[in-house]
Design an enzyme around this catalytic site. Structure first.
Site, PDB file in Angstrom:
ATOM      1  N   SER A 137       0.726  -1.070  -0.488  1.00 25.65           N
ATOM      2  CA  SER A 137      -0.291   0.334  -0.144  1.00 25.65           C
ATOM      3  C   SER A 137       0.822   1.606   0.149  1.00 25.65           C
ATOM      4  O   SER A 137       2.015   0.628   0.408  1.00 25.65           O
ATOM      5  CB  SER A 137      -0.883   0.037   0.933  1.00 25.65           C
ATOM      6  OG  SER A 137      -1.411   1.121   1.424  1.00 25.65           O
ATOM      7  N   TYR A 150      -3.565  -0.607   9.926  1.00 26.36           N
ATOM      8  CA  TYR A 150      -3.216  -1.166   8.780  1.00 26.36           C
ATOM      9  C   TYR A 150      -2.080  -0.564   8.094  1.00 26.36           C
ATOM     10  O   TYR A 150      -1.909  -1.490   7.470  1.00 26.36           O
ATOM     11  CB  TYR A 150      -4.467  -0.433   8.057  1.00 26.36           C
ATOM     12  CG  TYR A 150      -4.814  -0.074   6.576  1.00 26.36           C
ATOM     13  CD1 TYR A 150      -5.654  -1.610   5.854  1.00 26.36           C
ATOM     14  CD2 TYR A 150      -3.799   0.383   6.195  1.00 26.36           C
ATOM     15  CE1 TYR A 150      -5.613  -2.057   4.761  1.00 26.36           C
ATOM     16  CE2 TYR A 150      -4.254  -0.348   4.188  1.00 26.36           C
ATOM     17  CZ  TYR A 150      -4.671  -1.015   3.927  1.00 26.36           C
ATOM     18  OH  TYR A 150      -5.409  -1.220   2.473  1.00 26.36           O
TER      19      TYR A 150
END
Length: 246
Positions: A137, A150
């Protein structure tokens, strides 16, 4: 040149591929000729998704359960390409996350990639070749408020990708990652529907828009194909320029 990107005769397992980015990655690999295993927890859902992709088949199992992973991988047969894409998101102030929530996010986003790769790697080592692609990400590089677990999981996944390279490159395995920026998926629906966030995103990203999941297809086919045979331990960011500018 097209032969470099040809995946005919290869079998790819994409975890978490019944929707969102995983489904887009599975479709791209199938489009390049791969036989794709569609993974999720529900057999019914996996069957339905696989039925809509030529050459795909269902591979339902829980990517956080060691026993389920072992039996699920065995049922897939020889896997040439592994895409560790399964993951979840939880949002809230970091100080309000419970230990259980923290562990849920890390288990789904990070530990699952280790467990599935650990199960697949021995067969790749025996053959002397294999491709592993981890869905990292933009938050593998930068943090943002309310998504602490996350961000931690995706930063660690970047380094797990490099650990895979360090241990397995000598066996002919290439382990790399894709780093998506902000894409229009179910996971981001709440953000897309927030006018303030949507305006911030469009102003912040040089491309001025959300990414479309299909725009990850070229990256995953490249990293899964012979075109990337000397690329290892790298993260390819597909983010509309997000990480390139302040």
């Amino acid at each position: 040149m097209n032969a470099l990107f040809d995946l005919a005769g290869r079998t790819a397992l994409v975890t978490g591929s019944t929707r969102g980015l995983g489904l887009a990655l599975a479709r791209a690999l199938a489009g390049a000729g791969a036989r794709v295993a569609i993974n999720g927890r529900s057999r019914e859902t996996c069957d339905a998704v696989a039925g809509g992709i030529e050459g795909a088949f269902a591979a339902p199992f829980d990517v956080t359960d060691e026993a389920a992973i072992a039996s699920g991988i065995a049922a897939c047969g020889e896997i040439d390409i592994l895409v560790n894409n399964a993951g979840i998101q939880m949002r809230g102030p970091l100080e309000q996350f419970s230990l259980e929530q923290w562990r849920q996010v890390l288990d789904a986003n990070l530990t699952s990639a280790f467990l599935v790769a650990r199960e697949v790697a021995p067969q790749m080592i025996e053959r002397g070749r294999g491709k592993i692609v981890n869905t990292c990400s933009a938050t593998s590089e930068v943090g943002r408020e309310t998504i602490g677990p996350y961000t931690a999981s995706k930063g660690a996944l970047k380094m797990l990708t490099r650990a895979m390279c360090a241990d397995w490159a000598r066996h002919g395995i290439q382990a790399n990652g894709i780093g998506p920026g902000y894409f229009a998926t179910e996971m981001n629906t709440v953000l897309q529907e927030d006018p303030q966030f949507d305006a911030w995103l469009r102003a912040r990203v040089p491309a001025g828009r959300w990414g479309d999941p299909s725009e990850l297809g070229g990256a995953v086919v490249f990293l899964a194909s012979a075109a990337s045979d000397f690329v290892n331990g790298q993260i390819l960011y597909v983010d509309g320029g997000l990480l390139a500018v302040l």
